[in-house]
Design an enzyme around this catalytic site. Structure first.
Site, PDB file in Angstrom:
ATOM      1  N   LYS A  43      -1.500  -5.708  -1.833  1.00 37.69           N
ATOM      2  CA  LYS A  43      -0.576  -4.781  -2.725  1.00 37.69           C
ATOM      3  C   LYS A  43      -0.781  -5.366  -4.133  1.00 37.69           C
ATOM      4  O   LYS A  43       0.168  -5.899  -4.624  1.00 37.69           O
ATOM      5  CB  LYS A  43       0.753  -4.935  -2.218  1.00 37.69           C
ATOM      6  CG  LYS A  43       1.694  -3.640  -2.418  1.00 37.69           C
ATOM      7  CD  LYS A  43       1.280  -2.390  -2.111  1.00 37.69           C
ATOM      8  CE  LYS A  43       1.973  -1.231  -2.527  1.00 37.69           C
ATOM      9  NZ  LYS A  43       1.311  -0.034  -1.839  1.00 37.69           N
ATOM     10  N   SER A  56       0.123   4.796   0.046  1.00 36.23           N
ATOM     11  CA  SER A  56       1.527   4.102   0.164  1.00 36.23           C
ATOM     12  C   SER A  56       2.509   5.182   0.431  1.00 36.23           C
ATOM     13  O   SER A  56       2.367   5.515   1.499  1.00 36.23           O
ATOM     14  CB  SER A  56       1.522   3.555  -1.247  1.00 36.23           C
ATOM     15  OG  SER A  56       2.372   2.473  -1.388  1.00 36.23           O
TER      16      SER A  56
END
Length: 624
Positions: A204, A405
C-alpha cells in the site's frame, strides 16, 4: 400632508427594483422559451434528413474519453450561449452506440477515424472502442485513420483501422508505461512538516511520496510487475492489429537512435518503414482519396459524410419495456453527495436505491472506473448493492480502466465481476495520513496551549506532534477496516480471508492477473456485462439499457465551485511556500511545478477535513 423627498426616493427605488426584477424574469423566460422551441423543432420539425448511400461516418474524437460526462446538457447549452469554452468529454457508451449502429446501417459505407484531439483515455476504454472498430470492419466496412501525429493512446485506436495514414511531418510516439514520480520527504523536512503515515498492506504505497525519498522495494517490485504486463498487452494488441512481427515495437524502440539516423531524422519516414502507418498523406490528400472511394457531397468539394454528433442523434433508443439499469461509478469516492462523473457515498447509494425500486429495471450493471477513496462511502455503496441482490435483482460489476482499492470495495456485492484484461484493480489495503506542522509554527514563533478535558480533545490538531496514543488508536482502526475489507472480499470470492490477504496487502493487479488470483470472475467487455445481467434476469433479446443518473443542481455546482477554489488556493499557497509559483524562479517547467502543487494540494485537503482522521482506500494510481 406633503411627502418628504426621502419618501419619493424610496418609492422611485421600489419602482425601479420591481421593473428590474420583471425584466430579469422576462429575459430568462424568453431564453427558456427559445430553448423549448428549439427542442420541439428538433423533435417534431421533420427530424434529420435520411442518409444517402455511400455516406462515410467521420469519427472525430475530441476531448476526454470517459464513462460519464461531468458536464450536463444544460451547462453545455448555457456555456455555449455565453461564448464560454466547454471542456469536451466523449462518453464511451456514445462511441460504442455510433459504431455498432453504423455497422448495421446500409447507408454507411465506411468510416474515417480522426484522433488528433483525443486528449486522454484509459486503456480499458480504448480497447472497448478498438473492439467496436473491429466489429465495424467485420461488417465489411473499411476504416481509414488519419492523424497529424499519434501518441500512444491515439495510436491504439488508429492501429485497428483498415488503413493508417499520417501527415508527412508527423510521428508515432510509443513510450511504454510507467513514469517517475516525485517524493517529498526532504522538502517536507525543510518546511518543518511531518507526515504520519499509518497503513495496512506491504504494497500500500499511496502515501510513500510524503514519507520517503523514493519507492520502497515492495512498491517498485509491484509497479514493475504491473506495468510490464500492461505494456506486453499493449504491444501484443497493436502488433496483431497491424499484422506486425511479434516484438516489432520493442525492437524499434531499442534501436531508435540508429534508425532515426538512417532516415536522416525523418520520424514520419521511420514510422512508415516500421509499418506503423500505411502511407504519408496530408489531410486534403486523404479527402481526395475518400471522394474517389465513396461519393462526392452535394457541392462536390468533399466526400459524402455524417459527423459523430449528427449520427449519434440518429441512433434509435428504446423507451419502454424491461431494462438493464446501468450506474456509472467514475472518479474518486467521497463522503456525501457528488455530481455526474464522480462518486458520492450518499448520492451513488441513492441511485442504486432508485434502480432497485424501479419496476422496469430487472437487473443492474455497476460500471466502475475508480481509484477509490473513502472507506465509509465505499461501504455505503457496497451495502446498497447487497440489498439490491437481496431484493431479487441481479447485479453485475463491469470494471473499466480502474477498479482499485475503494473501487474494488464497491465491486464486492455482485453476482458476477467482469474486468477488462488491462483493468487496474485490487489494491486491497487501507491507510490514513496525518500531516503535522508543529515544526513550522516553532520556526514562526507560534505556540499553542489549552486545557482540554481529555487527551483526545485536541489530538487531531495539526500544529501539535502526533500523540503516540492517538497513533495507536488510528492504527487499530485501520487494522480493523482492513480486516473488514478482506473478510468481505473473502465472502464475495467464496474463499478465506487468509487467501485474500495473500493477494491483498495493497497490491495492484491487471485484470488478467486478478483473474488468475480469483479476484474477478472473468475477463470481458462492457457489452459482456450487459448480456450477463440480462441473462441473469431472463430478459428478452430486445431489452433496453437505462442509465440511472442525476443531473447536477445549481446548488451542488456552487458548492463544487467553492470547494475547487479552496483546493486551488491551498495548492497555490503550498507551491508559493516551496517557491514553485513561477518556473522562472526555480527553473522548473510549468508542468512539473503544477504536478508538485497538485500533490501538496491533495495532502492539504486531507488535513482540513472535519474528522480526526479518515480511513482511505485509494490506490493513488491512474490508468496509463
Amino acid at each position: 400632508m406633503s411627502q418628504s423627498p426621502l419618501s419619493y426616493i424610496r418609492r422611485g427605488f421600489a419602482f425601479f427594483w420591481r421593473a428590474l426584477d420583471a425584466s430579469r424574469r422576462t429575459v430568462l423566460n424568453l431564453i427558456f422559451l427559445a430553448i423549448v422551441l428549439i427542442l420541439l423543432y428538433a423533435i417534431f420539425g421533420g427530424g434529420a434528413k435520411p442518409l444517402q448511400p455511400k455516406t462515410t461516418l467521420v469519427l472525430d474524437l475530441k476531448g476526454q474519453l470517459v464513462e460519464q460526462s461531468s458536464v450536463s446538457t444544460t451547462e453545455a447549452v448555457l456555456a455555449n450561449a455565453r461564448g464560454a469554452e466547454v471542456h469536451k468529454m466523449i462518453q464511451l457508451r456514445d462511441v460504442l452506440a455510433v459504431l455498432d449502429n453504423a455497422a448495421k446501417d446500409p447507408d454507411i459505407g465506411g468510416a474515417v477515424l480522426l484522433v488528433d484531439d483525443l486528449q486522454s483515455a484509459g486503456q480499458a476504454t480504448l480497447r472497448e472502442v478498438a473492439s467496436a472498430i473491429d466489429r465495424f470492419k467485420a461488417a465489411g466496412k473499411p476504416v481509414v485513420a488519419w492523424g497529424a501525429s499519434y501518441d500512444q493512446r491515439q495510436y491504439l485506436l488508429a492501429a485497428h483501422a483498415s488503413e493508417v495514414y499520417m501527415h508527412p511531418m508527423g510521428m508515432v510516439m510509443l513510450e511504454g508505461f510507467g513514469r517517475y514520480r516525485n517524493y517529498y520527504r526532504d522538502a517536507l523536512d525543510k518546511l518543518g512538516v511531518t507526515v504520519n503515515l499509518l497503513r495496512v498492506g506491504t504494497y500500500k504505497a499511496a502515501g510513500e511520496p510524503y514519507v520517503a525519498n523514493g519507492p520502497s522495494q515492495a512498491a517498485a517490485e509491484a509497479d514493475a510487475y504491473l506495468y510490464n504486463a500492461l505494456w506486453a498487452s499493449y504491444t501484443d494488441n497493436v502488433e496483431k492489429a497491424r499484422k506486425l512481427p511479434q516484438g516489432q515495437i520493442m525492437k524499434t524502440i531499442n534501436e531508435l537512435p540508429a534508425q532515426v539516423a538512417a532516415v536522416n531524422g525523418d520520424l514520419a519516414k521511420l514510422s512508415l518503414s516500421a509499418k506503423f502507418v500505411d502511407g504519408l498523406k496530408t489531410r486534403d490528400e486523404v479527402r481526395e482519396l475518400m471522394v474517389k472511394r465513396g461519393a462526392p457531397d452535394a457541392e462536390g468539394k468533399s466526400f459524402r459524410q455524417v459527423s459523430f454528433d449528427e449520427y449519434l442523434a440518429r441512433v434509435p433508443r428504446k423507451l419502454t419495456g424491461d431494462a438493464v439499469g446501468v450506474i456509472v461509478a467514475q472518479g474518486e469516492i467521497a463522503d456525501g453527495s457528488a455530481g455526474p462523473g464522480s462518486i458520492g457515498g450518499d448520492s451513488t447509494s441513492k441511485l442504486i436505491r432508485m434502480a432497485r425500486e424501479d419496476a422496469s429495471i430487472k437487473a443492474l450493471v455497476l460500471r466502475v472506473d475508480s481509484p477509490g477513496g473513502s472507506a465509509f462511502a465505499s461501504e455505503l455503496i457496497r451495502r446498497e448493492l447487497e440489498l439490491t441482490r437481496a431484493a431479487g435483482k441481479p447485479v453485475v460489476v463491469s470494471m473499466s480502466n480502474l477498479a482499485a482499492s475503494g473501487g474494488y470495495w464497491i465491486s464486492m456485492s455482485a453476482d458476477e465481476v467482469i474486468a477488462e484484461p488491462n483493468t487496474i484493480t485490487g489494491s486491497i489495503g487501507v491507510f490514513a495520513i496525518l500531516p503535522r506542522a508543529d515544526k513550522v509554527v516553532d520556526k514562526l514563533g507560534i505556540h499553542t496551549a489549552g486545557q482540554p478535558t481529555t487527551w483526545l480533545g485536541d489530538a487531531g490538531n495539526p500544529l501539535r506532534p502526533l500523540d503516540p496514543r492517538f497513533g495507536q488508536v488510528i492504527q487499530g482502526s485501520i487494522n480493523h477496516i482492513y480486516e473488514e475489507f478482506t473478510t468481505k472480499a473473502a465472502k464475495a470470492r467464496k474463499t478465506t480471508p487468509a487467501k485474500i490477504d495473500e493477494v491483498a496487502q495493497g497490491r495492484v493487479w491487471t485484470g488478467v492477473q486478478a483473474k488468475e488470483r480469483g479476484l474477478v470472475d472473468r475477463l470481458g467487455s462492457y457489452g459482456d456485462a450487459l448480456k450477463s445481467a440480462a441473462g441473469r434476469a431472463k430478459l428478452a433479446a430486445d431489452y433496453r439499457v437505462v442509465y440511472v443518473e442525476r443531473d447536477i443542481s445549481k446548488f451542488d455546482r456552487f458548492v463544487e465551485m467553492i470547494g475547487g477554489g479552496t483546493a486551488k488556493a491551498v495548492a497555490q499557497a503550498v507551491a508559493a511556500e516551496l517557491k514553485l509559483g513561477a518556473a522562472a524562479t526555480t527553473g522548473l517547467p510549468p508542468t512539473a511545478a503544477s504536478g508538485i502543487a497538485s500533490d501538496f494540494g491533495w495532502l492539504s485537503d486531507l488535513s482540513t477535513q472535519h474528522k480526526p482522521f479518515t480511513a482511505i482506500t485509494h490506490c493513488l494510481c491512474e490508468s496509463p
